[in-house]
Write an enzyme that holds these catalytic residues in place. Structure first.
Site, PDB file in Angstrom:
ATOM      1  N   GLY A 125     -44.509  26.941  26.741  1.00 12.75           N
ATOM      2  CA  GLY A 125     -44.387  28.193  25.989  1.00 12.75           C
ATOM      3  C   GLY A 125     -43.170  28.302  25.107  1.00 12.75           C
ATOM      4  O   GLY A 125     -42.717  29.413  24.808  1.00 12.75           O
ATOM      5  N   SER A 126     -42.646  27.167  24.637  1.00 14.84           N
ATOM      6  CA  SER A 126     -41.442  27.267  23.798  1.00 14.84           C
ATOM      7  C   SER A 126     -41.753  27.928  22.453  1.00 14.84           C
ATOM      8  O   SER A 126     -40.913  28.642  21.902  1.00 14.84           O
ATOM      9  CB  SER A 126     -40.792  25.895  23.596  1.00 14.84           C
ATOM     10  OG  SER A 126     -41.568  25.079  22.755  1.00 14.84           O
ATOM     11  N   ASN A 127     -42.959  27.720  21.940  1.00 14.26           N
ATOM     12  CA  ASN A 127     -43.317  28.399  20.682  1.00 14.26           C
ATOM     13  C   ASN A 127     -43.422  29.903  20.894  1.00 14.26           C
ATOM     14  O   ASN A 127     -42.948  30.680  20.073  1.00 14.26           O
ATOM     15  CB  ASN A 127     -44.634  27.849  20.121  1.00 14.26           C
ATOM     16  CG  ASN A 127     -44.397  26.609  19.285  1.00 14.26           C
ATOM     17  OD1 ASN A 127     -43.850  26.694  18.188  1.00 14.26           O
ATOM     18  ND2 ASN A 127     -44.760  25.459  19.817  1.00 14.26           N
ATOM     19  N   ILE A 140     -61.343  27.982  21.549  1.00 14.98           N
ATOM     20  CA  ILE A 140     -61.576  29.422  21.457  1.00 14.98           C
ATOM     21  C   ILE A 140     -63.055  29.650  21.155  1.00 14.98           C
ATOM     22  O   ILE A 140     -63.599  29.082  20.203  1.00 14.98           O
ATOM     23  CB  ILE A 140     -60.706  30.026  20.320  1.00 14.98           C
ATOM     24  CG1 ILE A 140     -59.222  29.803  20.616  1.00 14.98           C
ATOM     25  CG2 ILE A 140     -61.000  31.506  20.123  1.00 14.98           C
ATOM     26  CD1 ILE A 140     -58.717  30.576  21.797  1.00 14.98           C
ATOM     27  N   HIS A 194     -50.051  23.040  15.099  1.00 20.35           N
ATOM     28  CA  HIS A 194     -50.372  21.659  15.468  1.00 20.35           C
ATOM     29  C   HIS A 194     -49.195  20.758  15.076  1.00 20.35           C
ATOM     30  O   HIS A 194     -48.691  20.863  13.955  1.00 20.35           O
ATOM     31  CB  HIS A 194     -51.652  21.209  14.751  1.00 20.35           C
ATOM     32  CG  HIS A 194     -52.082  19.845  15.162  1.00 20.35           C
ATOM     33  ND1 HIS A 194     -52.701  19.603  16.376  1.00 20.35           N
ATOM     34  CD2 HIS A 194     -51.956  18.645  14.549  1.00 20.35           C
ATOM     35  CE1 HIS A 194     -52.934  18.295  16.476  1.00 20.35           C
ATOM     36  NE2 HIS A 194     -52.508  17.701  15.393  1.00 20.35           N
ATOM     37  N   ASP A 230     -59.107  22.361  14.727  1.00 17.57           N
ATOM     38  CA  ASP A 230     -58.014  21.932  13.824  1.00 17.57           C
ATOM     39  C   ASP A 230     -58.403  21.875  12.347  1.00 17.57           C
ATOM     40  O   ASP A 230     -57.741  21.191  11.562  1.00 17.57           O
ATOM     41  CB  ASP A 230     -57.475  20.543  14.233  1.00 17.57           C
ATOM     42  CG  ASP A 230     -56.578  20.609  15.455  1.00 17.57           C
ATOM     43  OD1 ASP A 230     -56.112  21.698  15.791  1.00 17.57           O
ATOM     44  OD2 ASP A 230     -56.336  19.552  16.061  1.00 17.57           O
ATOM     45  N   GLU A 248     -41.373  23.484  14.585  1.00 21.92           N
ATOM     46  CA  GLU A 248     -42.460  24.400  14.959  1.00 21.92           C
ATOM     47  C   GLU A 248     -41.908  25.797  15.188  1.00 21.92           C
ATOM     48  O   GLU A 248     -42.499  26.795  14.771  1.00 21.92           O
ATOM     49  CB  GLU A 248     -43.139  23.922  16.252  1.00 21.92           C
ATOM     50  CG  GLU A 248     -43.927  22.646  16.098  1.00 21.92           C
ATOM     51  CD  GLU A 248     -44.656  22.267  17.380  1.00 21.92           C
ATOM     52  OE1 GLU A 248     -45.175  23.152  18.072  1.00 21.92           O
ATOM     53  OE2 GLU A 248     -44.693  21.060  17.709  1.00 21.92           O
TER      54      GLU A 248
END
Ligand code: GRF
Length: 217
Positions: free
Chosen positions: A18-20, A99, A115, A156, A185
């Protein structure tokens, strides 16, 4: 003049550390973004992102096949949760599941994914984590990067919102490259969100372009 947009109500979908997502929350806390993180949906109860959401008192829900073996039940649970949170925008931040079309349709042009390569290269099914960077090194490209794109029903392949080029160096390992890219990112994702927050872009087919404020320009 007061802003006509008061920010998005963002739900994040994430499966890992979960760093983004945490970079997005940082940007909200610092006032760089004026959206609100209304909740996190994760398929992984042991993920770092859940721990992070807990620490920030952001609502979260674990929704996965163990709890909802029936696919349509699972997707309905996701949709109900988004309703409950009044979410009007979704960011995928390392979400390892596809999704469902019902969600893509309901949130048309309102779901972003990040991505860790320059799409359309090095993307698609099974292209995640270190595999992406190993493929980049094996191919021998001199530049990789980051892509933020809109999520459609094709993996993607949705319209590209922003890209950032990151160089590949001779002595890179997949881990080193991954780290260099991850840093970018964290910057590019919030920039992409800001474009939607401020209603600055429109989607024309496969292209995401800046709105022109003055038609006579
Ligand atoms: C990132 O590399 C992102 O590009 C990819 O999954 C990873 C998630 O990392 N989609 P984190 O969980 O945000 O740290």
């Amino acid at each position: 003049m007061p802003h006509k947009h008061s920010g998005l109500r963002i739900a994040a979908f994430a499966s890992g550390r979960g760093s983004n997502f945490s970079a997005i929350v940082d940007a909200i806390e610092s006032g760089e973004l004026k959206s609100k993180a209304v909740g996190v949906i994760s398929n992984n109860p042991d993920s770092g992102v859940i721990e992070f959401a807990e620490s920030k008192e952001i609502p979260y829900k674990v929704i996965n096949r163990n709890r909802y073996p029936d696919e349509s039940e699972l997707n309905n649970k996701i949709l109900d949760t988004l309703d409950e949170w009044n979410a009007n925008f979704i960011v995928l931040a390392g979400y390892m599941k596809k999704i469902d079309l019902s969600i893509v349709r309901k949130f048309k042009n309102r779901i972003l994914n990040i991505h860790p390569a320059l799409l359309p290269s090095f993307g698609g099914n099974k292209m995640y984590g270190l595999t992406v960077h190993e493929s980049v090194l094996n191919y021998g490209v001199k530049y990789s990067g980051v892509t933020v794109h809109i999520v459609t029903d094709e993996y993607d392949k949705g319209p590209i919102v922003l890209q950032q080029v990151v160089p590949v160096y001779d002595d890179d390992t997949a881990e080193i490259l991954q780290k260099r890219i991850l840093k970018e990112e964290h910057t590019i994702y919030k920039e992409a969100i800001r474009l939607f927050e401020e209603d600055l872009v429109i989607v024309l087919g496969q292209r995401v372009v800046r709105k022109r404020e003055n038609a006579e320009d």
